[in-house]
Design an enzyme around this catalytic site. Structure first.
Site, PDB file in Angstrom:
ATOM      1  N   ASN A   1       5.575  -1.276  -0.292  1.00 38.60           N
ATOM      2  CA  ASN A   1       5.927  -1.505  -1.695  1.00 38.60           C
ATOM      3  C   ASN A   1       6.556  -0.266  -2.327  1.00 38.60           C
ATOM      4  OD1 ASN A   1       3.698   0.132  -1.949  1.00 38.60           O
ATOM      5  ND2 ASN A   1       2.531  -1.238  -3.296  1.00 38.60           N
TER       6      ASN A   1
ATOM      7  N   HIS B   1      -4.588  -4.935  -6.602  1.00 34.71           N
ATOM      8  CA  HIS B   1      -4.984  -4.364  -5.311  1.00 34.71           C
ATOM      9  C   HIS B   1      -6.395  -3.773  -5.333  1.00 34.71           C
ATOM     10  CE1 HIS B   1      -0.610  -4.288  -4.361  1.00 34.71           C
ATOM     11  NE2 HIS B   1      -0.453  -3.765  -5.566  1.00 34.71           N
TER      12      HIS B   1
END
Ligand code: BDR
Ligand code: CA
Length: 334
Positions: free
Chosen positions: A161, A255
């Site tokens: 990411n 997350h």
């Protein structure tokens, strides 16, 4: 009262780190021993201030918060204001912390707490692994002294990411991640009492997508005027705007709380044991978590990597625990 797991959270608070702190504060099965702070989403001092403000919002101003590493040894510092806002908490504004930071440094706190309760405390890192790498230099026996270690970090089969191959937490300090993964591998190989770290990478954490409908459920549960709900609304609006720009959906990957949830309840994830090392020098790949899924290197597994997650149970639990905390805190002076 369920059995409580003593945990230290190492954070770079950060919007999703703040949800992890709220999740821990709302979890009866967690004993939140301390929070140690590191650079990452924001500078370490800002992360520490954010951590204090979130814990005070949660009614946990009693939890020790320590400032950790503010720089890397060999690489330039990077932060992520585009993801988490200029001060790390999106559009949210909270009262300045009333408490003081710990006189101990983050790495010293980790070492001292692990030594004082050998085999009991689980460390969960939710940012770059710099504090833990420094703690390991000071106490190489840390893998045995800690009861467990879990991290949010890495992209094991998924793409990155931050760059095509790297996840943010590992990308920020690849040398620290490599030192930590190697140290745990060596300790687990020689001491059966040392358990492999639980690693939640983007493979599973990107299945935990917090949507406006989840926020709505939290609002129904605790009321729009509730300070924790107000905080979440303002912080998540920024995070959702970011994901809309970069990931094409109006919602947010959450997350870090998934790593806390899975540490407290391993049934939320399915793991596979695998040997993982970290690339530290590739022009295109520094910070990549290189997982030996096909056992080509002959090296023993050093991580339990989460390969599947029960994301919907996790999201329900996130709403339940933070909602419960918000309700319990309503009406109390902040
Ligand atoms: C990780 O990076 C940070 O932006 C989040 O807080 C999370 O720990 C995800 O890659
Ligand atoms: Ca984080």
């Amino acid at each position: 009262m369920p059995q409580r797991t003593p945990i230290i959270l190492d954070v770079d608070t950060g919007i999703d780190d703040s949800l992890a702190l709220l999740y821990a504060a709302g979890s009866e099965d967690a004993e939140l021993v301390a929070a140690t702070c590191v650079f990452g989403n924001t500078e370490a001092a800002t992360a520490a201030r954010n951590t204090q403000m979130i814990l005070e919002l949660a009614g946990r101003g009693d939890v020790e918060v320590a400032l950790g590493c503010e720089q890397l040894l060999h690489r330039p510092l990077r932060t992520a204001p585009e993801t988490h806002g200029p001060l790390g908490l999106g559009h949210a504004e909270l009262p300045a912390p009333r408490g003081s930071l710990s006189p101990r440094s983050g790495p010293d706190l980790i070492v001292a707490e692990a030594r004082s309760r050998p085999g009991e405390i689980t460390l969960i890192t939710l940012g770059p692994l710099t504090n833990l790498a420094v703690a390991l230099e000071r106490e190489p026996d840390l893998p045995r002294l800690l009861g467990g270690y879990a991290l949010m970090g890495g992209a094991y089969r998924a793409s990155g990411n931050t760059t095509p191959t790297t996840e943010w937490n590992i990308h920020c300090d690849p040398d620290a991640a490599r030192a930590v993964f190697r140290a745990w591998g060596a300790a687990a190989a020689t001491n059966p009492a040392v358990s492999r770290p639980l690693a939640l990478g983007l493979d599973v954490t990107e299945q935990g997508i917090f949507l406006p409908s989840h926020l709505e459920r939290l609002t129904v549960r605790a009321g729009a005027a509730n300070p924790i709900v107000r905080y979440m609304t303002d912080a998540l609006r920024f995070y959702m705007e970011f994901h809309e720009r970069y990931d094409g959906f109006y919602g947010a990957f959450v997350h870090d709380p998934m790593a806390v949830a899975a540490t407290l309840d391993r049934t939320l994830v399915r793991t596979e044991a695998v040997h993982v090392d970290v690339e530290t020098s590739g022009d295109l790949t520094a910070g990549m978590t290189v997982a030996d899924w096909r056992h080509l290197t002959g090296q023993a597994p050093n991580l339990d990597v989460a390969v599947e997650a029960d994301a919907s149970t996790f999201l329900d639990r996130l709403i339940d625990r933070i909602g419960g905390l918000a309700v319990a805190r309503s009406g109390m002076a902040l």
